[in-house]
Design a protein around this motif. Sequence first.
Motif, PDB file in Angstrom:
ATOM      1  N   VAL A 138      38.854  39.211  35.160  1.00 51.72           N
ATOM      2  CA  VAL A 138      39.174  37.716  35.923  1.00 51.72           C
ATOM      3  C   VAL A 138      40.525  36.868  35.013  1.00 51.72           C
ATOM      4  N   LEU A 139      40.170  36.356  33.617  1.00 51.43           N
ATOM      5  CA  LEU A 139      41.334  35.765  33.203  1.00 51.43           C
ATOM      6  C   LEU A 139      42.107  37.162  32.825  1.00 51.43           C
ATOM      7  N   GLY A 140      41.932  38.840  32.910  1.00 50.79           N
ATOM      8  CA  GLY A 140      43.277  39.736  32.226  1.00 50.79           C
ATOM      9  C   GLY A 140      44.024  39.324  33.731  1.00 50.79           C
ATOM     10  N   ALA A 141      43.538  39.562  35.044  1.00 44.58           N
ATOM     11  CA  ALA A 141      43.893  39.286  36.290  1.00 44.58           C
ATOM     12  C   ALA A 141      45.055  38.010  35.913  1.00 44.58           C
ATOM     13  N   ARG A 142      44.863  36.781  35.713  1.00 43.62           N
ATOM     14  CA  ARG A 142      45.698  35.186  36.014  1.00 43.62           C
ATOM     15  C   ARG A 142      46.000  35.684  35.138  1.00 43.62           C
ATOM     16  N   ILE A 143      46.721  36.027  33.474  1.00 42.75           N
ATOM     17  CA  ILE A 143      47.607  36.151  32.814  1.00 42.75           C
ATOM     18  C   ILE A 143      48.414  36.909  32.939  1.00 42.75           C
ATOM     19  N   VAL A 144      48.289  38.636  33.848  1.00 48.72           N
ATOM     20  CA  VAL A 144      49.232  39.375  34.539  1.00 48.72           C
ATOM     21  C   VAL A 144      50.118  38.774  35.227  1.00 48.72           C
ATOM     22  N   ASP A 145      49.511  37.954  36.655  1.00 47.49           N
ATOM     23  CA  ASP A 145      49.866  37.391  37.517  1.00 47.49           C
ATOM     24  C   ASP A 145      50.766  36.200  37.300  1.00 47.49           C
ATOM     25  N   ILE A 152      48.584  47.837  34.390  1.00 44.43           N
ATOM     26  CA  ILE A 152      49.333  48.052  34.833  1.00 44.43           C
ATOM     27  C   ILE A 152      48.588  47.682  36.517  1.00 44.43           C
ATOM     28  N   ARG A 153      47.245  47.795  36.318  1.00 44.13           N
ATOM     29  CA  ARG A 153      46.616  48.028  37.830  1.00 44.13           C
ATOM     30  C   ARG A 153      46.402  46.361  37.967  1.00 44.13           C
ATOM     31  N   TRP A 154      46.696  45.435  37.343  1.00 42.27           N
ATOM     32  CA  TRP A 154      46.983  44.271  37.226  1.00 42.27           C
ATOM     33  C   TRP A 154      47.889  43.144  38.237  1.00 42.27           C
ATOM     34  N   ARG A 155      49.313  44.351  37.422  1.00 40.79           N
ATOM     35  CA  ARG A 155      50.437  44.339  38.042  1.00 40.79           C
ATOM     36  C   ARG A 155      50.392  44.568  39.718  1.00 40.79           C
ATOM     37  N   GLN A 156      49.987  46.265  39.691  1.00 42.55           N
ATOM     38  CA  GLN A 156      49.609  46.349  41.029  1.00 42.55           C
ATOM     39  C   GLN A 156      48.980  44.983  41.926  1.00 42.55           C
ATOM     40  N   GLN A 157      48.020  44.979  41.453  1.00 40.64           N
ATOM     41  CA  GLN A 157      47.035  43.783  42.534  1.00 40.64           C
ATOM     42  C   GLN A 157      47.467  42.587  42.912  1.00 40.64           C
ATOM     43  N   SER A 158      48.676  42.136  41.964  1.00 42.19           N
ATOM     44  CA  SER A 158      49.264  40.890  41.947  1.00 42.19           C
ATOM     45  C   SER A 158      50.540  40.661  42.424  1.00 42.19           C
ATOM     46  N   LEU A 185      50.121  58.284  39.903  1.00 38.81           N
ATOM     47  CA  LEU A 185      49.394  58.557  41.289  1.00 38.81           C
ATOM     48  C   LEU A 185      48.277  57.778  42.123  1.00 38.81           C
ATOM     49  N   TYR A 186      47.387  56.970  41.722  1.00 38.00           N
ATOM     50  CA  TYR A 186      46.781  56.403  41.897  1.00 38.00           C
ATOM     51  C   TYR A 186      46.800  55.562  42.735  1.00 38.00           C
ATOM     52  N   ILE A 187      47.951  54.491  42.350  1.00 41.22           N
ATOM     53  CA  ILE A 187      49.252  53.320  42.689  1.00 41.22           C
ATOM     54  C   ILE A 187      49.699  53.843  44.489  1.00 41.22           C
ATOM     55  N   ARG A 188      49.661  55.221  43.766  1.00 46.22           N
ATOM     56  CA  ARG A 188      51.102  55.726  45.113  1.00 46.22           C
ATOM     57  C   ARG A 188      50.253  56.064  46.267  1.00 46.22           C
ATOM     58  N   ASP A 189      48.621  56.953  45.899  1.00 41.79           N
ATOM     59  CA  ASP A 189      48.028  57.314  47.132  1.00 41.79           C
ATOM     60  C   ASP A 189      47.269  56.423  47.812  1.00 41.79           C
ATOM     61  N   GLU A 190      46.986  55.246  47.113  1.00 39.35           N
ATOM     62  CA  GLU A 190      45.909  54.109  47.843  1.00 39.35           C
ATOM     63  C   GLU A 190      47.186  52.843  48.477  1.00 39.35           C
ATOM     64  N   LEU A 191      48.436  53.253  48.295  1.00 44.34           N
ATOM     65  CA  LEU A 191      49.954  52.611  49.082  1.00 44.34           C
ATOM     66  C   LEU A 191      49.935  53.936  50.478  1.00 44.34           C
ATOM     67  N   VAL A 192      49.896  54.445  50.329  1.00 42.99           N
ATOM     68  CA  VAL A 192      50.660  56.261  51.661  1.00 42.99           C
ATOM     69  C   VAL A 192      49.556  56.201  52.198  1.00 42.99           C
TER      70      VAL A 192
END
Length: 238
Positions: free
Chosen positions: A16-23, A85-91, A177-184
Amino acid sequence: MSGYRGRGVHGSTVEVLGARIVDGSLGPGEVLDLAAIGAEFDVSLTALREAIKVLTAKGLLDARQKRGTFVRPRSEWNVLDSDVIRWRQQSGDAAAVLRDLAEVRTAIEPEAAALAAQRRDERDLQALRDALAAMDAARDKLPRDAADADLQFHQALLDATHNELFAQMRIFVEPALYIRDELVHDHAVSDPLPSHRRVVDAVEAGDAAEARAAALALLEQSVEDVVRVLDEEQGGDA
């Protein structure tokens, strides 16, 4: 993607803290109120400090005497960290993340394919064939299954360079790859097998120039697919 996977309240506090910082919810220079955070997450100061150590290692936090624990500027983050990277994607920053990763991969993977064509041995070729089979078997499965198979292919290609530094470049490939495959997933995109098979054929033939061109074409097709899907989703939200 691989990354920090702490359990219980400790892990959830990092998440949660990591996500809050990144977003941007916790901005650069902001000093953390540890007592308030401990109360919010119902964690002990010891557990909170352990979570802070994890985020400090990722470049997101720092601590100084008389100042306390504070958010570091974005320029100091470990942007190669898979959780960042994942937190950036989620934001909502997926498009920018994928663009950055695609540009780096374009600088790396075509040259890796050319080296693989020059240095591969039978074990490397078998690993590439096995990866193609895994990609075929992953059709119509979950995004994670497709990404796992895709990553297996690209890791086999990097390994076939017989260069330890190239072999570690999965740090750029895996999150892409993980972001792309989830997206498409659930969108109509090009069949990835022919473009990957073209790379294998060139590597097997020992044709460095063709392997380089095939790897570049593969990456370009992947970018086109992502751009089309993002356009479709934005159009659907309009």
